[in-house]
Design an enzyme around this catalytic site. Structure first.
Site, short mmCIF file in Angstrom:
data_model
loop_
_atom_site.label_atom_id
_atom_site.label_comp_id
_atom_site.label_asym_id
_atom_site.label_seq_id
_atom_site.Cartn_x
_atom_site.Cartn_y
_atom_site.Cartn_z
N VAL A 1 -3.93 2.60 0.44
CA VAL A 1 -4.32 2.21 -0.74
C VAL A 1 -3.25 1.23 -1.50
CG1 VAL A 1 -5.41 2.79 -2.98
CG2 VAL A 1 -5.93 4.06 -0.99
N THR B 1 1.02 -1.24 -0.10
CA THR B 1 -0.20 -0.02 -0.04
C THR B 1 0.92 1.44 -0.02
OG1 THR B 1 -0.13 0.07 2.48
CG2 THR B 1 -1.93 -1.06 1.21
N ASP B 2 0.23 2.39 -0.19
CA ASP B 2 0.67 3.72 -0.22
C ASP B 2 0.63 4.37 1.11
OD1 ASP B 2 -1.76 4.58 -0.36
OD2 ASP B 2 -1.84 5.53 -2.42
N GLN B 3 0.93 5.70 1.33
CA GLN B 3 0.76 6.19 2.73
C GLN B 3 -0.88 6.46 3.01
OE1 GLN B 3 2.75 9.94 2.76
NE2 GLN B 3 2.38 10.33 4.85
#
Length: 147
Positions: free
Chosen positions: A29, A24-26
């Site tokens: 997501v 995931t990103d920050q």
């Protein structure tokens, strides 16, 4: 795993996965490239269930399946720690290629997150295109669960 064996297009393998933090990103997501890895997880399991594990095809039969076409469509985001279902099916068996179709769904509610297709050419150890060996084509045509 859910197995059906009507026609090649109807045969389905289903694998449950959980979104891991590094995928995931920050914002929590899932990064879009991970869906392609999940397609591969589904395809690898489908091949194993059809009695055609990749390792054996490569070491015993000398057949390799590089991706020659890939398509993905993203419908909704997956998020950290969600359980997902990866569905893989054989869509078409050609003389020297196989096309797989994929769906990724949220396990809890069945929401469609992504769809895709990959087409794989059969090549030998020398990297040159080859026809699918008859035994392999037959096993794929028989479908999942017919080991």
């Amino acid at each position: 795993m859910d197995r059906r064996s009507e026609s090649p297009q109807d045969r389905l393998t289903r694998v449950e996965i959980r979104v891991r933090y590094p995928e995931t990103d920050q914002m929590g997501v899932v990064y879009h490239g991970h869906y392609l890895v999940w397609f591969e997880i589904g395809r690898t399991e489908l091949m194993r269930e059809a009695g055609c594990p990749y390792g054996e095809l490569e070491s015993r039969d000398g057949v390799f399946f590089p991706v020659v076409d890939l398509r993905a469509r993203y419908h909704a985001s997956a998020r950290y720690d969600e359980k997902l279902l990866v569905e893989a099916r054989i869509e078409e068996i050609g003389g020297a290629s196989v096309r797989f179709g994929y769906r990724i769904l949220r396990a809890g509610n069945g929401r469609l997150l992504a769809t895709g297709q990959t087409t794989h050419a059969a090549v030998g150890r020398d990297g040159k295109p080859m026809r699918l060996p008859l035994g392999l084509a037959a096993r794929l045509a028989e479908g999942v669960g017919s080991k």
